[in-house]
Design an enzyme around this catalytic site. Structure first.
Site, PDB file in Angstrom:
ATOM      1  N   GLY A 237       0.822  -1.219   0.000  1.00  0.00           N
ATOM      2  CA  GLY A 237       0.000   0.000   0.000  1.00  0.00           C
ATOM      3  C   GLY A 237       0.846   1.255   0.000  1.00  0.00           C
ATOM      4  O   GLY A 237       1.880   1.315   0.653  1.00  0.00           O
ATOM      5  N   SER A 238       0.428   2.275  -0.702  1.00  0.00           N
ATOM      6  CA  SER A 238       1.278   3.446  -0.833  1.00  0.00           C
ATOM      7  C   SER A 238       0.517   4.639  -1.401  1.00  0.00           C
ATOM      8  O   SER A 238      -0.668   4.551  -1.722  1.00  0.00           O
ATOM      9  CB  SER A 238       2.473   3.113  -1.737  1.00  0.00           C
ATOM     10  OG  SER A 238       2.046   2.389  -2.865  1.00  0.00           O
ATOM     11  N   GLN A 239       1.235   5.737  -1.547  1.00  0.00           N
ATOM     12  CA  GLN A 239       0.659   6.964  -2.086  1.00  0.00           C
ATOM     13  C   GLN A 239       1.737   7.723  -2.844  1.00  0.00           C
ATOM     14  O   GLN A 239       2.916   7.667  -2.483  1.00  0.00           O
ATOM     15  CB  GLN A 239       0.132   7.829  -0.936  1.00  0.00           C
ATOM     16  CG  GLN A 239      -0.455   9.158  -1.373  1.00  0.00           C
ATOM     17  CD  GLN A 239      -1.040   9.926  -0.187  1.00  0.00           C
ATOM     18  OE1 GLN A 239      -1.621   9.334   0.716  1.00  0.00           O
ATOM     19  NE2 GLN A 239      -0.872  11.235  -0.194  1.00  0.00           N
TER      20      GLN A 239
END
Length: 269
Positions: A237-239
């Protein structure tokens, strides 16, 4: 055995649906993405039942539940692994004066930053100031800060938003805290890359979540890159946030929109 098959198939649909939509909710996925996970895990479980029908028919209801639940978890895991590690080729737009998305995901905010103001990479109470950007001229004028949230089924390879020279590639280790805790974002691992093409300067900030072990960079400072070229990846998960000039720039996306790395045009200048 028709009635038994109906019960088993219904159980498959119910268990896969509940688990998939719970996962979609926890991972900030869209409703349609939950449907995709449900379909894949349900079909895989039904095929498993048909293959092992001789064993299953003579078993108890408890065995049915354990078997179907295990199948749902297994096929959901396989689906997520496939979706996460894929790296498809992209049709890079040939238009001139464009800035493409560096990441797959959903636009979570578009904020305007005043000239000279140091932006933070998350809205709300975050205090992660991107002070490394002061080493470049990107903050000399007004800018936009666009946040792109990537779910676990988005492609996690990031691409260059413009063609140009890498003038900054700075990594910050962090402490792997949750992106959902806006007060802890300062301790998330991140990597900031700034690209320059003539007078245009665009930056991207790769932000890791608590499950991530590393952010991978494929480029170095002073490298020349093509628009849409692979520049790095974030595991799990990341941004990714994008900093781009607001002067003479037209934003072509809106909050809530799904974008794709190297294909979706974020802005024209």
């Amino acid at each position: 055995y028709m009635l038994l098959y109906i019960k088993l198939f219904s159980m498959c649909f119910l268990i896969s649906g509940i688990f998939s939509f719970w996962l979609a909710y926890k991972a900030n996925m869209k409703f349609s993405q939950g449907i995709g996970i449900t379909a894949f895990s349900c079909i895989g479980s039904i095929i498993s039942i048909l293959i092992l029908k001789k064993v299953i028919i003579s078993s108890s209801m408890i065995f049915y539940f354990i078997f179907i639940t295990s199948c749902v978890l297994l096929f959901t895991l396989l689906f997520l692994i496939y979706r996460f590690y894929r790296d498809p080729s992209r049709n890079i737009p040939n238009d001139e004066n464009i800035i493409v998305s560096p990441a797959d995901g959903r636009i979570i905010y578009i904020r305007k930053i005043n000239s000279g103001q140091i932006p933070s990479s998350i809205k709300g109470r975050s205090n992660m100031l991107l002070s490394e950007l002061t080493k470049t001229d990107i903050l000399d004028g007004e800018t936009y800060l666009i946040g792109i949230m990537m779910t676990i089924i988005d492609v996690h390879v990031n691409r260059a938003p413009i063609a140009g020279k890498v003038i900054l590639n700075k990594h910050f280790p962090g402490k792997f805290l949750s992106l959902k805790d806006k007060t802890s974002i300062t301790e998330n691992e991140r990597n900031t890359i700034v690209f320059k093409a003539d007078s245009l300067i665009v930056g991207i900030i790769q932000i890791a979540s608590k499950q991530v072990r590393r952010i991978v960079s494929y480029i170095d400072e002073n490298d020349q890159v093509r628009i849409g070229q692979r520049v790095g990846a974030i595991l799990f998960g990341s941004q990714v946030d994008v900093v781009l000039p607001s002067k003479s720039t037209s934003i072509l996306v809106k909050e809530g929109e799904q974008v794709y790395a190297g294909e979706t045009i974020l802005a024209k200048f």
